[in-house]
Design a protein around this motif. Structure first.
Motif, short mmCIF file in Angstrom:
data_model
loop_
_atom_site.label_atom_id
_atom_site.label_comp_id
_atom_site.label_asym_id
_atom_site.label_seq_id
_atom_site.Cartn_x
_atom_site.Cartn_y
_atom_site.Cartn_z
N GLY A 110 0.80 -1.22 0.00
CA GLY A 110 0.00 0.00 0.00
C GLY A 110 0.83 1.27 0.00
N LEU A 111 2.15 1.14 0.25
CA LEU A 111 2.99 2.34 0.21
C LEU A 111 3.14 2.82 -1.22
CD1 LEU A 111 5.91 1.46 2.67
CD2 LEU A 111 3.81 2.72 3.16
N ALA A 112 3.20 4.12 -1.39
CA ALA A 112 3.44 4.70 -2.72
C ALA A 112 4.91 4.51 -3.07
CB ALA A 112 3.10 6.19 -2.70
N ALA A 113 5.18 4.23 -4.33
CA ALA A 113 6.55 4.14 -4.83
C ALA A 113 6.82 5.40 -5.62
CB ALA A 113 6.70 2.90 -5.71
N GLN A 114 7.95 6.04 -5.31
CA GLN A 114 8.29 7.25 -6.04
C GLN A 114 9.77 7.26 -6.38
OE1 GLN A 114 6.87 9.96 -2.95
NE2 GLN A 114 8.97 10.56 -2.48
N SER A 115 10.10 8.04 -7.39
CA SER A 115 11.50 8.19 -7.80
C SER A 115 12.19 9.15 -6.83
CB SER A 115 11.56 8.74 -9.22
OG SER A 115 11.10 10.07 -9.24
N PRO A 116 13.53 9.23 -6.90
CA PRO A 116 14.24 10.15 -5.99
C PRO A 116 13.79 11.61 -6.14
CG PRO A 116 15.78 8.59 -6.94
CD PRO A 116 14.46 8.39 -7.65
N ASP A 117 13.30 11.99 -7.33
CA ASP A 117 12.84 13.38 -7.50
C ASP A 117 11.35 13.55 -7.19
OD1 ASP A 117 11.63 12.26 -9.72
OD2 ASP A 117 12.78 13.41 -11.19
N GLY A 118 10.71 12.51 -6.63
CA GLY A 118 9.32 12.63 -6.18
C GLY A 118 8.27 12.21 -7.19
N GLU A 161 5.88 5.64 8.00
CA GLU A 161 5.05 6.70 8.61
C GLU A 161 4.55 7.69 7.57
OE1 GLU A 161 6.97 8.54 11.94
OE2 GLU A 161 7.24 6.62 12.97
N GLN A 162 5.39 8.04 6.58
CA GLN A 162 4.99 8.98 5.54
C GLN A 162 4.29 8.29 4.37
OE1 GLN A 162 5.25 12.40 5.64
NE2 GLN A 162 5.81 12.03 7.77
N GLY A 163 4.30 6.93 4.37
CA GLY A 163 3.53 6.18 3.37
C GLY A 163 4.17 6.06 2.00
N HIS A 164 5.53 6.03 1.95
CA HIS A 164 6.15 5.89 0.64
C HIS A 164 7.52 5.22 0.73
CE1 HIS A 164 8.23 9.58 1.92
NE2 HIS A 164 9.18 9.20 1.09
N VAL A 165 7.95 4.71 -0.41
CA VAL A 165 9.32 4.24 -0.60
C VAL A 165 9.90 5.02 -1.77
CG1 VAL A 165 8.83 1.91 0.26
CG2 VAL A 165 8.76 2.36 -2.18
N VAL A 166 11.20 5.22 -1.74
CA VAL A 166 11.90 5.83 -2.86
C VAL A 166 12.62 4.72 -3.60
CG1 VAL A 166 13.73 7.43 -3.57
CG2 VAL A 166 12.13 8.07 -1.73
N ILE A 167 12.38 4.63 -4.90
CA ILE A 167 13.04 3.63 -5.74
C ILE A 167 13.96 4.37 -6.71
CG2 ILE A 167 12.73 1.84 -7.49
CD1 ILE A 167 10.07 1.15 -6.11
N ASP A 168 15.25 4.11 -6.55
CA ASP A 168 16.27 4.72 -7.41
C ASP A 168 16.70 3.66 -8.42
OD1 ASP A 168 18.13 6.37 -8.53
OD2 ASP A 168 19.43 6.48 -6.76
N ALA A 169 15.82 3.41 -9.39
CA ALA A 169 16.01 2.30 -10.33
C ALA A 169 16.96 2.71 -11.46
CB ALA A 169 14.68 1.88 -10.92
N PRO A 170 17.91 1.83 -11.80
CA PRO A 170 18.74 2.12 -12.96
C PRO A 170 17.88 2.01 -14.22
CG PRO A 170 19.22 -0.07 -12.13
CD PRO A 170 18.26 0.58 -11.15
N PRO A 171 18.32 2.66 -15.32
CA PRO A 171 17.53 2.60 -16.55
C PRO A 171 17.18 1.15 -16.93
CG PRO A 171 19.35 4.13 -16.79
CD PRO A 171 19.55 3.42 -15.47
#
Length: 178
Positions: A110-118, A161-171
């Motif tokens: 249920g956590l949102a997935a976002q890139s390093p720039d949001g 707590e903030q409800g997200h993960v940051v995914i720094d995926a390579p191309p």
């Protein structure tokens, strides 16, 4: 990485071995020889209502054909061992710090997935446990699912707590399997 888990997962109990109450374990520690010693006590994390004790004390430890086999006080037979399947053994709180962070599937789904720039990438829909590392199952905005290894280089932030993960995926990582 940011974590809200109460203890680090040291091992996950697998299937029973033989008849004397031993179980196989999937090891999640870099120091199994130091952690798995007779008399060591581990807090547990198991399904609600499973009847698994809140902590287990090691009664026997051995390696058989490269597989760690553990026996616990109060678990004398295969039936008792079967009831432990899927239980996670946690590091005692006083020894936390050297194992890395640990999360449970119910913390992540249920956590949102976002890139390093949001940028919004999608949502975490599952956690797959693997022998080398666990993987996040991410339902992308396109509806496709992608697997992302849950390692600090690719997932530098998990903020329950903030409800997200940051995914720094390579191309290309999120495009695998298309």
């Amino acid at each position: 990485m940011t974590s809200s888990a109460p203890g680090h997962v040291v091992a996950r109990i697998g299937k029973p071995h033989a008849l004397r109450g031993e179980v196989t374990v999937q090891v999640h520690t870099d120091d199994p020889e130091g952690r798995f010693v007779v008399g060591a006590t581990f807090p547990t994390r198991a399904e609600a209502g499973s009847g698994v004790p809140r902590e287990l004390t090691l009664a026997s430890v051995r390696v058989h054909r490269g597989i760690w086999l553990l026996g616990f006080e109060g678990i004398p037979d295969r039936t008792g061992a079967e009831g432990l399947r899927g239980t996670r053994l946690l590091a005692p709180e006083e020894s936390e710090g050297g194992e890395g962070d640990a999360w449970y599937e119910e913390d992540l789904v249920g956590l949102a997935a976002q890139s390093p720039d949001g940028e919004h990438l999608g949502e975490i829909v599952a956690l797959e446990l693997g022998p080398a590392q666990d993987r996040l199952v991410v339902r992308l905005a396109s509806g496709r699912e992608a697997l992302v290894p849950l390692v600090e280089q690719l997932v530098p932030t998990v903020d329950v707590e903030q409800g997200h993960v940051v995914i720094d995926a390579p191309p290309g990582l999120l495009d695998l399997g298309q």
